[in-house]
Design a protein around this motif. Sequence first.
Motif, mmCIF file in Angstrom:
data_model
loop_
_atom_site.group_PDB
_atom_site.id
_atom_site.type_symbol
_atom_site.label_atom_id
_atom_site.label_comp_id
_atom_site.label_asym_id
_atom_site.label_seq_id
_atom_site.Cartn_x
_atom_site.Cartn_y
_atom_site.Cartn_z
ATOM 1 N N LEU A 92 -19.129 59.901 -47.814
ATOM 2 C CA LEU A 92 -18.987 59.925 -46.164
ATOM 3 C C LEU A 92 -20.142 58.733 -45.839
ATOM 4 O O LEU A 92 -21.235 58.743 -46.492
ATOM 5 C CB LEU A 92 -19.661 61.051 -45.756
ATOM 6 C CG LEU A 92 -19.964 61.130 -44.193
ATOM 7 C CD1 LEU A 92 -18.729 61.698 -43.467
ATOM 8 C CD2 LEU A 92 -21.073 62.095 -43.802
ATOM 9 N N GLU A 93 -19.768 57.912 -44.830
ATOM 10 C CA GLU A 93 -20.658 57.024 -44.404
ATOM 11 C C GLU A 93 -20.558 57.434 -42.924
ATOM 12 O O GLU A 93 -19.811 57.481 -42.237
ATOM 13 C CB GLU A 93 -19.682 55.624 -44.600
ATOM 14 C CG GLU A 93 -20.744 54.572 -43.734
ATOM 15 C CD GLU A 93 -19.623 53.413 -43.470
ATOM 16 O OE1 GLU A 93 -20.038 52.420 -42.775
ATOM 17 O OE2 GLU A 93 -18.402 53.574 -43.636
ATOM 18 N N ALA A 94 -21.846 57.419 -42.564
ATOM 19 C CA ALA A 94 -22.027 57.766 -41.111
ATOM 20 C C ALA A 94 -23.168 57.084 -40.585
ATOM 21 O O ALA A 94 -24.258 56.858 -40.946
ATOM 22 C CB ALA A 94 -22.178 59.279 -41.031
ATOM 23 N N THR A 95 -23.061 56.935 -38.917
ATOM 24 C CA THR A 95 -24.116 56.349 -38.227
ATOM 25 C C THR A 95 -24.528 57.397 -37.183
ATOM 26 O O THR A 95 -23.574 57.951 -36.584
ATOM 27 C CB THR A 95 -23.692 55.018 -37.495
ATOM 28 O OG1 THR A 95 -23.136 54.051 -38.437
ATOM 29 C CG2 THR A 95 -24.802 54.416 -36.572
ATOM 30 N N LEU A 96 -25.733 57.948 -36.992
ATOM 31 C CA LEU A 96 -26.012 58.842 -36.277
ATOM 32 C C LEU A 96 -27.081 58.360 -35.194
ATOM 33 O O LEU A 96 -28.158 57.832 -35.782
ATOM 34 C CB LEU A 96 -26.758 59.971 -36.816
ATOM 35 C CG LEU A 96 -25.781 60.608 -38.030
ATOM 36 C CD1 LEU A 96 -26.715 61.352 -39.211
ATOM 37 C CD2 LEU A 96 -25.066 61.522 -37.367
ATOM 38 N N SER A 97 -26.713 58.140 -33.884
ATOM 39 C CA SER A 97 -27.830 57.779 -33.044
ATOM 40 C C SER A 97 -27.424 58.357 -31.471
ATOM 41 O O SER A 97 -26.748 59.474 -31.495
ATOM 42 C CB SER A 97 -27.398 56.229 -32.899
ATOM 43 O OG SER A 97 -28.294 55.684 -32.225
ATOM 44 N N THR A 98 -27.858 57.920 -30.758
ATOM 45 C CA THR A 98 -28.037 58.377 -29.327
ATOM 46 C C THR A 98 -27.469 57.292 -28.327
ATOM 47 O O THR A 98 -27.783 55.912 -28.605
ATOM 48 C CB THR A 98 -29.300 58.754 -28.810
ATOM 49 O OG1 THR A 98 -30.210 57.896 -28.922
ATOM 50 C CG2 THR A 98 -29.687 60.080 -29.507
ATOM 51 N N ASP A 99 -26.951 57.483 -27.117
ATOM 52 C CA ASP A 99 -26.399 56.543 -26.164
ATOM 53 C C ASP A 99 -26.772 57.439 -24.679
ATOM 54 O O ASP A 99 -26.822 58.703 -24.676
ATOM 55 C CB ASP A 99 -25.330 56.040 -26.409
ATOM 56 C CG ASP A 99 -24.101 57.091 -26.129
ATOM 57 O OD1 ASP A 99 -23.963 57.486 -25.024
ATOM 58 O OD2 ASP A 99 -23.706 57.700 -27.309
#
Lengths: 204, 204
Positions: free
Chosen positions: A96-103
């Motif tokens: 699994l490749e994931a980017t976790l962030s906010t916007d």
Amino acid sequence: MSMNKETLVSAVQKRIRQAGREGTPERVFGCRFALSIMSDNYIDIILGSLAKTDTSRVEASTGRLSTLYRGKRAQVLDALEGCFIHAFTEGIHMTLEATLSTDEGPCRFSEDDVCPNADSREIHFPCNAKLKLYCAEEKKGDVLASSIAAGHGVLVKEDYYCTVLKGDIQAVFYTIEDICKEMDHLPGHPALEVTLSVNSPTAE
Amino acid sequence: MSMNKETLVSAVQKRIRQAGREGTPERVFGCRFALSIMSDNYIDIILGSLAKTDTSRVEASTGRLSTLYRGKRAQVLDALEGCFIHAFTEGIHMTLEATLSTDEGPCRFSEDDVCPNADSREIHFPCNAKLKLYCAEEKKGDVLASSIAAGHGVLVKEDYYCTVLKGDIQAVFYTIEDICKEMDHLPGHPALEVTLSVNSPTAE
């Protein structure tokens, strides 16, 4: 009705606060991810996983490169873990490749706080992982990620461009969750890049 | 032999400069990456690609989660592209996940500037990609990545947490190369996160 100065100020302040709430949307938590399944059956495995994952509490969209979940942090992480756990297949190498962030983009948040994939928290299998917390202060991201991973007993080492983890999938997901909670206390939009790997044929 | 003051100062300065060269290593360019091949034959495809890729000009190490190349920028990118191009298999869905950044760790640089995988620059196939340049100034990374991608004619759009690209694999690699060159002008250790995808069965 007459209005004295104090009442007027209070009314204006109230209006400003309301406008603030409407004009500045809540911070959205998001996860952009892709599953890679090293098998001829990868399409069936992914479609099966998506069908089993309850995404009713997040905004979900899928493109050619990745799937995006946005909403409340706990519910986004719940959907992500559900999807990964449901895709796990004995003996099949998967990452699994994931980017976790906010916007601050528009988002229809779930009205409740239910995590409908919570049953996936009862599944256990070993997992290798690497992660990198990008934030305004380089060192701070690495220190935070490593100390939280150590606290969950999954820290292997810091390496070039990442922190290496190994342990039960649940301990790895609790590590991810705790790092994401820390993002609230960091300026700007920190991002956590995560790679999970199961059933790798490569020797340790 | 007697030594006048001028000669002495010159000798000390020379020693300081030498110590500086030894004590402060050159900036190392590095790439940590993993290929994901959605096929039962993934091990053969990856081993075949690694065997065809000339890594004599970079420091290479492979672990359970990823492969790391470090050295001079042009030679690291040459090895990365060689590895990806050699793994490409008609009709087989494959992705590459890569982190491109810099560090000051010990590294034995190649003595020449030869890029031994340069023949892979003559191979063409369509590629979908997403990337994100993390640097001290959030917006600056996005603007740089998008403008360079637009210059190479591969920009699709900016999306949540990434910039989306599509085009010939060579144009995509030239975009990556140009963004990496820009890193030299940014403070700290900027990092470029890249995902490439070929032969995806998902409709656009």
